[in-house]
Design an enzyme around this catalytic site. Structure first.
Site, mmCIF file in Angstrom:
data_model
loop_
_atom_site.group_PDB
_atom_site.id
_atom_site.type_symbol
_atom_site.label_atom_id
_atom_site.label_comp_id
_atom_site.label_asym_id
_atom_site.label_seq_id
_atom_site.Cartn_x
_atom_site.Cartn_y
_atom_site.Cartn_z
ATOM 1 N N GLY A 1 -16.521 -58.735 -20.202
ATOM 2 C CA GLY A 1 -17.232 -57.545 -20.679
ATOM 3 C C GLY A 1 -18.688 -57.571 -20.297
ATOM 4 O O GLY A 1 -19.105 -58.370 -19.463
ATOM 5 N N ASN A 2 -19.456 -56.679 -20.894
ATOM 6 C CA ASN A 2 -20.896 -56.639 -20.615
ATOM 7 C C ASN A 2 -21.650 -56.277 -21.890
ATOM 8 O O ASN A 2 -21.042 -55.995 -22.918
ATOM 9 C CB ASN A 2 -21.181 -55.655 -19.468
ATOM 10 C CG ASN A 2 -20.720 -54.260 -19.809
ATOM 11 O OD1 ASN A 2 -21.262 -53.623 -20.699
ATOM 12 N ND2 ASN A 2 -19.692 -53.786 -19.117
ATOM 13 N N HIS A 3 -22.974 -56.285 -21.787
ATOM 14 C CA HIS A 3 -23.807 -56.126 -22.984
ATOM 15 C C HIS A 3 -24.048 -54.678 -23.405
ATOM 16 O O HIS A 3 -24.821 -54.450 -24.323
ATOM 17 C CB HIS A 3 -25.189 -56.763 -22.740
ATOM 18 C CG HIS A 3 -25.152 -58.250 -22.687
ATOM 19 N ND1 HIS A 3 -24.771 -59.011 -23.765
ATOM 20 C CD2 HIS A 3 -25.456 -59.118 -21.695
ATOM 21 C CE1 HIS A 3 -24.839 -60.284 -23.435
ATOM 22 N NE2 HIS A 3 -25.248 -60.377 -22.182
ATOM 23 N N SER A 4 -23.434 -53.702 -22.748
ATOM 24 C CA SER A 4 -23.767 -52.315 -23.066
ATOM 25 C C SER A 4 -23.417 -51.973 -24.526
ATOM 26 O O SER A 4 -22.303 -52.225 -24.982
ATOM 27 C CB SER A 4 -23.006 -51.370 -22.129
ATOM 28 O OG SER A 4 -23.276 -50.046 -22.500
#
Ligand code: CTP
Length: 396
Positions: A203-206
């Site tokens: 995933g990512n930090h958004s």
């Protein structure tokens, strides 16, 4: 400002909205209907607002309240707005203080409808909503969820915190008309998660904050908003229809399903470029040996796909991309704008705690016509409004 309250069970939520408005320094006169007082009594409204409360036109007649309240208000916000009050407003009836106020108001007027799904979907209600919108009122689509009884569906009053945000964003636009009225916008937000096994993902930090700010500001400018949200834990923006997705493939499917009706599409989601080639059905265990490498395959480029479909169909649609760059921001942004084929690209510099998960954002908005608009560090809503300004110019 005037808080109009009509007779639905969601009137209790308007107390929380009122509290937020007064705590943030707004002077609010509450104008309930007689029916609203069956749900929440006059003492509650007067105590929370610190102002006198009247429902009819025969109180304090010497002050001519049926004209003065509307004339002096900077915003009239009706929450909840019942099917009945929408019908009366659309027909121009004036049989109590609230409906008189709606006729005399020259400031922005907002309705936050709440009712059972059948009443909301009834052609009579939909026609009344269309009439009110065509006259410049903002009608926030109700949220979907639990209704008064055991049933669920469209018709819920949005959360008071989000109604407050809507009021704040509309007030800060002053007397500007809702310039996105009649426009359908589709916004993606958040960050996709690509399953490795049932408990783990790439995933990512958004956080989804920028996309939610785009949705909120668009609704405050009168747009019909659909928000495709990947793994966002923020409350649904008032007026937006929210479609929840998890992975990039799910987001691609949701965008494909929603894209046709849209005048504007904004891809602000952080989409994973790759996903594990296989998602394992049971949790990967430590075996003592070196872990097996995770093989990746490429995800569809959703933005490029939306542009290709639009071009193939020859439809007029404004498409906006976002780009997160850590280095050579402008040069990489220009190349990306060219590659993706969209009309606008909002280029953020990320890394080092910038942009992801923060309240503020800074960007340069590149146009396919060679323009570059710098947006200084500020609230994500400011950047969102700049995007809608540039989109609005193209739509006109
Ligand atoms: N995007 C998309 N589908 C993908 C990847 C990105 O629709 N599979 C969209 C994003 O929502 C954003 C824009 O493309 O609007 C740019 O995203 P970014 O990650 O910066 O670009 P990439 O194409 O992934 O380019 P790179 O990673 O090479 O910088």
């Amino acid at each position: 400002m005037i808080l109009g309250v009509s007779g639905g069970i969601a009137a209790y939520k308007a107390c929380e909205l009122l509290r937020r408005l007064t705590e943030s320094g707004h002077r609010v006169r509450v104008v309930p209907t007689e029916e609203a007082l069956r749900f929440v009594g006059e003492p509650t409204w007067s105590a929370l607002s610190g102002q006198p409360v009247a429902t009819g036109v025969w109180d304090t007649v010497h002050e001519v309240p049926h004209v003065r309240l509307g004339q002096e208000a900077d915003l009239v916000f009706v929450a909840p707005a019942t099917a009945n009050v929408l019908a009366k407003a659309a027909a121009g009836l004036a049989d109590d203080l609230l409906t008189n106020t709606l006729l005399t108001a020259r400031c922005p007027v907002v309705f936050a409808p709440a009712m059972h799904t059948e009443m909301w979907e009834h052609p009579a209600t939909q026609a009344n909503v269309a009439t009110l919108r065509s006259r410049g009122a903002i009608v926030l689509d109700p949220a979907t969820g639990r209704l008064t009884g055991v049933d669920t569906g469209r018709g819920r009053l949005p959360e008071p915190s989000e109604l407050f945000e809507a009021a704040r964003l509309i007030l800060r636009r002053g007397t500007q008309t809702p310039d996105l009225a009649g426009r359908r916008v589709l916004v993606s937000a958040g960050g996709t998660r690509e399953a490795i096994d049932p408990v783990r993902f790439l995933g990512n930090h958004s956080s989804g904050r920028q996309g939610y700010a785009l949705a909120r500001t668009a609704a405050a400018r009168g747009a019909d908003v659909t928000l495709v949200a990947a793994n966002v834990s923020l409350p649904d923006p008032a007026g937006a229809r929210v479609v929840r997705v998890g992975s990039a493939v799910e987001m691609a499917e949701a965008m494909e399903a929603e894209r046709r009706d849209a005048d504007v599409i904004v891809m602000s989601a952080a989409v994973a470029d790759f996903r594990p080639a296989t998602s394992i059905d049971s949790k990967i265990k430590k075996s003592g040996a070196a872990p097996a490498p995770i093989e990746l395959v490429e995800n569809p480029d959703i933005l490029a796909g939306l542009v290709a479909s639009r071009d193939a169909e020859g439809s007029v649609q404004t498409i906006v991309g976002f780009a997160a760059e850590t280095d050579d921001v402008i040069a990489n942004g220009r190349a990306k704008l060219e590659r993706k084929g969209c009309e606008l690209l909002v280029v953020n510099q990320v890394g080092g705690g910038r942009a992801f998960g923060t309240e503020d954002n800074q960007a340069v908005i590149l146009g396919s016509d060679g323009t570059a608009v710098d947006v200084p560090m500020g609230p994500k809503e400011d950047l969102a409004d700049r995007v809608w300004d540039l989109v609005g110019r193209r739509l006109r």
